[in-house]
Design a protein around this motif. Structure first.
Motif, PDB file in Angstrom:
ATOM      1  N   CYS A 217       0.828  -1.202   0.000  1.00 35.54           N
ATOM      2  CA  CYS A 217       0.000   0.000   0.000  1.00 35.54           C
ATOM      3  C   CYS A 217       0.866   1.257   0.000  1.00 35.54           C
ATOM      4  CB  CYS A 217      -0.894   0.040   1.249  1.00 35.54           C
ATOM      5  SG  CYS A 217      -2.082  -1.315   1.381  1.00 35.54           S
ATOM      6  N   CYS A 218       0.393   2.258  -0.708  1.00 35.85           N
ATOM      7  CA  CYS A 218       1.024   3.569  -0.649  1.00 35.85           C
ATOM      8  C   CYS A 218      -0.029   4.602  -1.021  1.00 35.85           C
ATOM      9  CB  CYS A 218       2.226   3.659  -1.587  1.00 35.85           C
ATOM     10  SG  CYS A 218       3.300   5.075  -1.227  1.00 35.85           S
ATOM     11  N   ALA A 219      -0.361   5.465  -0.084  1.00 37.24           N
ATOM     12  CA  ALA A 219      -1.411   6.465  -0.269  1.00 37.24           C
ATOM     13  C   ALA A 219      -0.835   7.842   0.006  1.00 37.24           C
ATOM     14  CB  ALA A 219      -2.588   6.178   0.661  1.00 37.24           C
ATOM     15  N   LEU A 220      -0.661   8.629  -1.054  1.00 38.11           N
ATOM     16  CA  LEU A 220      -0.071   9.953  -0.923  1.00 38.11           C
ATOM     17  C   LEU A 220      -0.869  10.956  -1.764  1.00 38.11           C
ATOM     18  CD1 LEU A 220       3.660   8.907  -1.534  1.00 38.11           C
ATOM     19  CD2 LEU A 220       2.540   9.225   0.688  1.00 38.11           C
ATOM     20  N   ALA A 226       3.152   7.561  -5.345  1.00 33.16           N
ATOM     21  CA  ALA A 226       2.695   6.392  -4.597  1.00 33.16           C
ATOM     22  C   ALA A 226       2.686   5.158  -5.487  1.00 33.16           C
ATOM     23  CB  ALA A 226       1.299   6.655  -4.027  1.00 33.16           C
ATOM     24  N   ALA A 288      -2.538   1.588  -4.359  1.00 30.13           N
ATOM     25  CA  ALA A 288      -1.683   2.769  -4.359  1.00 30.13           C
ATOM     26  C   ALA A 288      -2.334   3.886  -5.163  1.00 30.13           C
ATOM     27  CB  ALA A 288      -0.302   2.441  -4.935  1.00 30.13           C
ATOM     28  N   PRO A 291      -5.109   9.200  -1.642  1.00 21.63           N
ATOM     29  CA  PRO A 291      -5.817   8.535  -0.541  1.00 21.63           C
ATOM     30  C   PRO A 291      -7.127   7.883  -0.964  1.00 21.63           C
ATOM     31  CG  PRO A 291      -4.839  10.565   0.254  1.00 21.63           C
ATOM     32  CD  PRO A 291      -4.586  10.523  -1.231  1.00 21.63           C
ATOM     33  N   ALA A 294      -6.329   4.754  -3.210  1.00 20.83           N
ATOM     34  CA  ALA A 294      -5.724   3.648  -2.466  1.00 20.83           C
ATOM     35  C   ALA A 294      -6.743   2.970  -1.555  1.00 20.83           C
ATOM     36  CB  ALA A 294      -4.533   4.163  -1.654  1.00 20.83           C
ATOM     37  N   PHE A 314       4.173  -1.681   3.193  1.00 28.69           N
ATOM     38  CA  PHE A 314       4.671  -0.457   2.591  1.00 28.69           C
ATOM     39  C   PHE A 314       5.820  -0.738   1.632  1.00 28.69           C
ATOM     40  CE2 PHE A 314       3.312   0.133   6.979  1.00 28.69           C
ATOM     41  CZ  PHE A 314       2.246   0.996   6.804  1.00 28.69           C
ATOM     42  N   GLU A 322       6.168   8.996   4.545  1.00 27.43           N
ATOM     43  CA  GLU A 322       5.229   8.381   3.604  1.00 27.43           C
ATOM     44  C   GLU A 322       4.607   7.121   4.197  1.00 27.43           C
ATOM     45  OE1 GLU A 322       7.221   9.853  -0.607  1.00 27.43           O
ATOM     46  OE2 GLU A 322       8.151   8.187   0.488  1.00 27.43           O
ATOM     47  N   ARG A 325       1.964   8.453   6.616  1.00 28.35           N
ATOM     48  CA  ARG A 325       0.797   8.975   5.907  1.00 28.35           C
ATOM     49  C   ARG A 325      -0.059   7.844   5.373  1.00 28.35           C
ATOM     50  NH1 ARG A 325      -3.514  11.783   5.606  1.00 28.35           N
ATOM     51  NH2 ARG A 325      -4.091  12.530   3.530  1.00 28.35           N
ATOM     52  N   THR A 326       0.575   6.829   4.794  1.00 27.44           N
ATOM     53  CA  THR A 326      -0.177   5.690   4.277  1.00 27.44           C
ATOM     54  C   THR A 326      -0.884   4.966   5.411  1.00 27.44           C
ATOM     55  OG1 THR A 326       1.348   5.416   2.431  1.00 27.44           O
ATOM     56  CG2 THR A 326       0.028   3.495   3.041  1.00 27.44           C
TER      57      THR A 326
END
Length: 334
Positions: A217-220, A226, A288, A291, A294, A314, A322, A325-326
């Motif tokens: 997961c990566c939510a930016l 991301a 990803a 927000p 993701a 991550f 990051e 935040r994720t």
């Protein structure tokens, strides 16, 4: 309802405190459990013991400790000690890892990983029972060892990481849970049938096993960054971490692309490997983007029947900010 766990970063972190800070934040955000891998970063038991002192409710666990670099008896002692330190919040996750880690990093022979995993689980459970360990195995012939402290009550669960059909079957037969890593949604469903068959062989109910699926997961706010972080992470595991992840992906119906990604990475054509992941795999193996994007993608993994917990993990290249935040975006109550 599917639980939501957090899988701490496998890459380098600036300090032990930074890792424990992430566990504390995960507890504040309502995650059910924090899992710590042990590969090239910090030794897991020290980090988790520190986290146990600084948290109150979040579950703690290893995902995974390999079954070669510590003896099964020592793994049992570790699990007993962690269960005491955490006041009953610990789960032990074990697995064989792979030849790169075991042979190149630890100098051990990587042979018969299924048998090593089975024997380790069986010995660990004997240790945790508090009884004298009497075990006659193919690789471990033990007698006379017994905990000289009260055994943990309750004994911590012992989970197994597994990729192939026989390994997942073994988890269903002998372990208390299965850790699934690098799966597509459809590929996971096929392996769940192997888990159920293993449970039947062990005269157990699959409903009593905890299935934990790790999802990258990566939510930016910068959704493109991301997605690229997750692409690089996925390409690295398929192409750079031996053949196990490649072969696991091939079994899920992606044989051609799995081998092409692997070959490109091995030939140092990283950009081609990442292009293949970007075009054919990224949406199948992670969540990803911005927000909103993701969270929507994560929900499709949370909806997979038979999964008890989704592990928010991550990308290896993500910065601490990051990761945080994720973790906030993907939290259960976000």
């Amino acid at each position: 309802m599917t639980e939501r766990d957090v899988f701490l970063p496998v890459g380098a972190q600036p300090s032990l405190d930074a890792l424990v800070d992430q566990i504390e934040r995960a507890e504040e955000l309502g995650y059910d459990r924090a899992w710590l891998p042990e590969s090239w970063g910090r030794e897991a038991a020290t980090v988790l013991a520190t986290a146990a002192e600084r948290t109150d409710e979040i579950g703690l666990g290893t995902s995974i400790l390999n079954v070669y670099s510590r003896s099964p008896s020592l793994l049992g002692q570790l699990a007993a000690s962690q269960q005491e330190a955490s006041d009953g919040r610990f789960r032990l996750g074990v697995g064989p890892s792979g030849p790169i880690v075991i042979e190149n990093w630890h100098g051990r022979d990587f042979g018969n990983p299924l048998r090593h995993t089975r024997e380790t689980i069986e010995v660990v459970k004997q240790v945790l029972s508090g009884e004298v360990v009497d075990y006659d195995g193919e690789y471990h012939d033990l007698e006379g060892f017994r905990l000289r402290c009260d055994p943990p009550e309750p004994a911590p669960a012992v989970d197994a990481a597994a990729l192939g059909p026989k390994a997942v079957e073994l988890a269903g037969r002998f372990a208390d849970g299965w850790h699934a890593v690098n799966y597509t949604r459809e590929g996971l469903r096929e392996r769940l049938a192997d888990l159920e068959r293993g449970a039947e062989l062990g005269d157990r109910s699959v409903d009593d096993l905890r299935v934990t699926l790790s999802v990258g997961c990566c939510a930016l706010e910068d959704g493109d960054r991301a997605r690229e972080l997750l692409v690089q992470h996925t390409a690295f595991y398929i192409g750079g971490m031996g053949t196990y992840y490649r072969d696991n992906l091939a079994r899920q119906g992606y044989e051609d692309v799995a081998h092409e990604v692997y070959d490109a990475w091995q030939e140092d054509d990283r950009e081609h490997a990442m292009t293949l992941v970007r075009e054919e795999l990224r949406d199948q193996m992670g969540a990803a983007g911005t927000p909103e994007e993701a969270r929507e993608e994560l929900q499709s993994f949370l909806d997979v029947e038979g999964v008890d917990a989704v592990n928010v993990s991550f990308p290896r290249g993500a910065e601490v900010e990051e990761v945080m935040r994720t973790m906030e975006v993907m939290a259960p109550d976000a």
